[in-house]
Every structure is written in structure tokens, then in C-alpha cells.
Motif scaffolding. Sequence first.
Motif, PDB file in Angstrom:
ATOM      1  N   UNK A   1       0.853  -1.198   0.000  1.00 53.96           N
ATOM      2  CA  UNK A   1       0.000   0.000   0.000  1.00 53.96           C
ATOM      3  C   UNK A   1       0.891   1.251   0.000  1.00 53.96           C
ATOM      4  N   UNK A   2       0.626   2.161  -0.937  1.00 58.84           N
ATOM      5  CA  UNK A   2       1.418   3.381  -1.057  1.00 58.84           C
ATOM      6  C   UNK A   2       1.155   4.332   0.123  1.00 58.84           C
ATOM      7  N   UNK A   3       2.170   5.145   0.451  1.00 58.39           N
ATOM      8  CA  UNK A   3       2.031   6.077   1.573  1.00 58.39           C
ATOM      9  C   UNK A   3       0.893   7.074   1.356  1.00 58.39           C
ATOM     10  N   UNK A   4       0.764   7.555   0.106  1.00 56.96           N
ATOM     11  CA  UNK A   4      -0.285   8.548  -0.140  1.00 56.96           C
ATOM     12  C   UNK A   4      -1.674   7.933   0.059  1.00 56.96           C
ATOM     13  N   UNK A   5      -1.817   6.620  -0.240  1.00 58.08           N
ATOM     14  CA  UNK A   5      -3.106   5.951  -0.041  1.00 58.08           C
ATOM     15  C   UNK A   5      -3.439   5.841   1.445  1.00 58.08           C
ATOM     16  N   UNK A   6      -2.420   5.558   2.245  1.00 56.91           N
ATOM     17  CA  UNK A   6      -2.627   5.473   3.700  1.00 56.91           C
ATOM     18  C   UNK A   6      -3.031   6.832   4.259  1.00 56.91           C
ATOM     19  N   UNK A   7      -2.310   7.885   3.854  1.00 55.18           N
ATOM     20  CA  UNK A   7      -2.594   9.238   4.340  1.00 55.18           C
ATOM     21  C   UNK A   7      -3.985   9.696   3.893  1.00 55.18           C
ATOM     22  N   UNK A   8      -4.314   9.446   2.622  1.00 55.84           N
ATOM     23  CA  UNK A   8      -5.620   9.858   2.091  1.00 55.84           C
ATOM     24  C   UNK A   8      -6.764   9.108   2.773  1.00 55.84           C
ATOM     25  N   UNK A   9      -6.560   7.828   3.046  1.00 57.74           N
ATOM     26  CA  UNK A   9      -7.609   7.030   3.697  1.00 57.74           C
ATOM     27  C   UNK A   9      -7.881   7.525   5.110  1.00 57.74           C
ATOM     28  N   UNK A  10      -6.824   7.712   5.882  1.00 57.31           N
ATOM     29  CA  UNK A  10      -6.988   8.204   7.260  1.00 57.31           C
ATOM     30  C   UNK A  10      -7.575   9.610   7.252  1.00 57.31           C
ATOM     31  N   UNK A  11      -7.076  10.472   6.363  1.00 60.54           N
ATOM     32  CA  UNK A  11      -7.592  11.841   6.271  1.00 60.54           C
ATOM     33  C   UNK A  11      -9.047  11.887   5.869  1.00 60.54           C
ATOM     34  N   UNK A  12      -9.434  11.056   4.901  1.00 62.44           N
ATOM     35  CA  UNK A  12     -10.836  11.010   4.454  1.00 62.44           C
ATOM     36  C   UNK A  12     -11.748  10.575   5.585  1.00 62.44           C
ATOM     37  N   UNK A  13     -11.309   9.566   6.340  1.00 65.47           N
ATOM     38  CA  UNK A  13     -12.113   9.082   7.460  1.00 65.47           C
ATOM     39  C   UNK A  13     -12.268  10.167   8.524  1.00 65.47           C
ATOM     40  N   UNK A  14     -11.175  10.837   8.870  1.00 63.15           N
ATOM     41  CA  UNK A  14     -11.217  11.869   9.912  1.00 63.15           C
ATOM     42  C   UNK A  14     -12.136  13.027   9.516  1.00 63.15           C
ATOM     43  N   UNK A  15     -11.985  13.512   8.279  1.00 67.29           N
ATOM     44  CA  UNK A  15     -12.829  14.626   7.812  1.00 67.29           C
ATOM     45  C   UNK A  15     -14.282  14.193   7.716  1.00 67.29           C
ATOM     46  N   UNK A  16     -14.523  12.975   7.227  1.00 66.44           N
ATOM     47  CA  UNK A  16     -15.886  12.463   7.103  1.00 66.44           C
ATOM     48  C   UNK A  16     -16.585  12.435   8.463  1.00 66.44           C
ATOM     49  N   UNK A  17     -15.913  11.891   9.486  1.00 66.14           N
ATOM     50  CA  UNK A  17     -16.529  11.798  10.807  1.00 66.14           C
ATOM     51  C   UNK A  17     -16.754  13.189  11.404  1.00 66.14           C
ATOM     52  N   UNK A  18     -15.816  14.109  11.183  1.00 62.74           N
ATOM     53  CA  UNK A  18     -15.984  15.473  11.674  1.00 62.74           C
ATOM     54  C   UNK A  18     -17.231  16.113  11.075  1.00 62.74           C
ATOM     55  N   UNK A  19     -17.434  15.940   9.771  1.00 59.77           N
ATOM     56  CA  UNK A  19     -18.592  16.529   9.098  1.00 59.77           C
ATOM     57  C   UNK A  19     -19.894  15.838   9.519  1.00 59.77           C
ATOM     58  N   UNK A  20     -19.839  14.534   9.783  1.00 67.12           N
ATOM     59  CA  UNK A  20     -21.034  13.825  10.255  1.00 67.12           C
ATOM     60  C   UNK A  20     -21.459  14.344  11.618  1.00 67.12           C
ATOM     61  N   UNK A  21     -20.484  14.588  12.506  1.00 68.29           N
ATOM     62  CA  UNK A  21     -20.811  15.127  13.828  1.00 68.29           C
ATOM     63  C   UNK A  21     -21.325  16.570  13.733  1.00 68.29           C
TER      64      UNK A  21
END
Length: 446
Positions: free
Chosen positions: A1-21
Amino acid sequence: MENYQIIMTIGSFAVMMLLIFWRPKGLNETIFATSGAAIIITIGVVTMEDLVEIAMKVGGASLTIVATFMMALVLESVGFFHWIALFLVEKAKYSGVRLFFYTNALCFFMTLFFNNDGSIIITTPILLLLLNRLRLKKHEKFPYLISGALIATASSAPIGVSNMVNLISLKMIEMDLYKQTAMMFVPTTLGLLFLFGSLFLLFYKNIPKKLPPLNHTLHLKHPLDHPLKSNTYVNIPRKSILFILIFIFIVRISLFITSYIGFPIEFVAMASSLFLIGWRWYVFKIRPYDVLVKAPWHILVFAFSMYVVVYGLNRIGLTDHLSNILGIYVGSNSLHSSLAMGSLLSVLSNVLNNHPALMIGTLTLTQIHLPSQIIEISYLASIIGSDIGSLLLPIGTLATLLWMHILDKHKYKMTWMEYVKVTFIVIPPTVIVTLTMLHYWILFMF
């Protein structure tokens, strides 16, 4: 798994949960979940083959919850729940203590026979209406409202069909609904009784001992500011009420039977909801349009998108790390497993929300090589942490966030401090008691 994929996945999850709250401008949480899933699919962390597998795991659970909600919509449209509320007020006989018992019982059975979100959406406005008509002060309303919300949400633990994420996790771990309920119903119901007793002792001084008469007669034709309100409220004949109660009970039992024999429960749930819609059309001359429009079809997309994001976290190695950590604490004996998984899911649910938390926890369990009974008790403990432990903070469940939104819409201000002053007292001991009961119930009965 590429580093950018790991960073993008974690970042997407964090932003998604913030917006859901946060839900800026009142936007539905499905929009943010779908956006997060789209990013993870675009960067290639989740493949098209994965999407087919995800659809198979999520589709049935989502359809079951939609069908259950549709049945609740049918009953709300003919004034069934208003009738129940009036019945409880009448039986309370001006006793605030009896009304406290009855309203919590209503919330418990609403979740048991429908689902936790439906219970919150339907009962909260009705409780507000009754409490306003009784001219109670804010501090007198508070015990009824918060205890009802906590009981309604926690009551999804005894049977998996009362909560969408529970159903999805059941599919992931390949446990049928019958077995899950046989192992969970008694210990979690006892845990709910402990929670109710704790709430009653905490609020006893604030519960009005003598209720005033209703401000004016509350009957089914009064206008009601309710999220599911309809212009077609009618008086329900007693025969219809009896038919509804028997029908719902039969449907609930049939879900366990069909799950036990391996038949998809979503087919039974959808067929039952369509039958009830047809019955209403025939008896009350109400066309199906209102139910079809108000049904929460968006949860099909929400559940799918949320699982895509969680699957992405799994692909970048999150569950591998969790399984290595949990392997140390889970597996020595069933009590340790129960307490470890229940505590972990309680923490994860209050940090991440219980939907992704239970999915992550279940995926993690499938990667740990343990005896089947330890896996089962760990999974059941995860549900307790996800359904009850998640109530520590308002962000722990979408149902609680929805409840606070309904209160705010009806001009009842509930602060986080008021909420946690209650939950920090009653939730941790309830979780520990329920997890311990789960261990001993399974030890002696299975």
C-alpha cells in the motif's frame, strides 16, 4: 500500500466523521459518508470486487431496517403511537413516578419491535408534547427525556435486528439472529434494568410525584409538530389496535425463525411492511405515497459508504494492528475477552461513533485466531460496548445526535454538560455489569 493511499484514507475518514458530527447547514450524514467512500474508491484502496462483497454484507441489513422503519411510519400515520402515549398517561393516574416507568417501557418496546433510530424519532416529539401539556418545568421534563433516549438507544443490544450496524456485524461474523438473541437477550435486558434503576435513583428527587391534569384534551386530531406527521390521522378502532400488536409480534418472531433456517430476513421484513402498507390503504384509505417518500432510503447508501471507508481502513492495516494488540488481552478466558472488547468498543464508539467502531471491531475479531466461543463472546461484548457504552458522549451514536437535534428543534436546549453529568454516572457501571452478566450467562447456559 502506497504512503499517499494510507494518508488519504486516514484523512478522508477523519474529515468524514468530523462533518457527520457537525452536519453543516443540516446536511444529511449520507452526503459526507458517500464523499469519503468515493475518495477511497478513487485512490484504489477499495476495488470493484470489494464493492460487490460489501454490497452483499450491507444490503440485507439495510433493507431490513428500512422495512422496519416503514412499518413504524404506517403506525404513526394512523395515530397508533399517540394512542399508546395517551394510554400511558391515563394509566399513570397523575403519578410522575408511574409515568417515568411507563415512558421508559415505551422506549424499550419501541426499539425492541422497531429500531433505535425509529424509537428516537417517533417517541421524542410525543414525549415533548405530553410534558408540555402537563405544564412541567424544564428540570421536571429532563428525567423523562434523557432516560427515554438512553433506554431507547441501549435497547438495541438485546436483539440484533433493532440496530443496522448490529445486523451488518452479524453478517460479517456469520452468526444467525436466533443464536445472537439467545446469548444476548437475558444479560443485556438485565443490564438495561440496571441502567433504568440507576436513572430512577439519580432522578428520583426531580421526578414530580403528582402530575397536573393535561392543559387541554390531547386527542389524535390535534395538530402535532412531528417529523413524521400526516394530515390523515384517524381514530383507531380497538380491533385495529389488537391486529397491529399481534401482527408486529408475529413479524418479529418470524425474523428469528427465518434467520435460524437460513432464509434472508430482509425478504420477510420487506414483505411484512408492504402488507401493512396495503392493510392501511384498504382499511383507512391512505395511499402508500407518504410512507414511500418518508422511508429512510438513504441509509442504504449510508451503510454501504460507511463500510467502504471502514474496509479501506482495514486495507491499510488498521485492523492488523488492533488484532495484534487485542490478541494479548482477548483469549485467556471469556471474562477477560468480554471486558476487553466491551471496553475497547465503548472507547472507540465515543471517539469514532458506534457505526464505524463496531465494524472495525468485528473485522478485527475475524482476523484473530481464537476458539469459536471466545470469538462469539468477544463479538457480543462488542455490541454491548457499541450500543450501551457509546452513550457516554452524544457523538457516540447517530441516534443520540438525532435526539439532540429534535430537542433543539422543539426549543428544548440540552447542553453536552447536562448530558454527560448523567451518562458519566450511569453508563460505565452499566457496561461493566452487563459485560459480566454476559460472561456468566454464556458460561452456565452455553
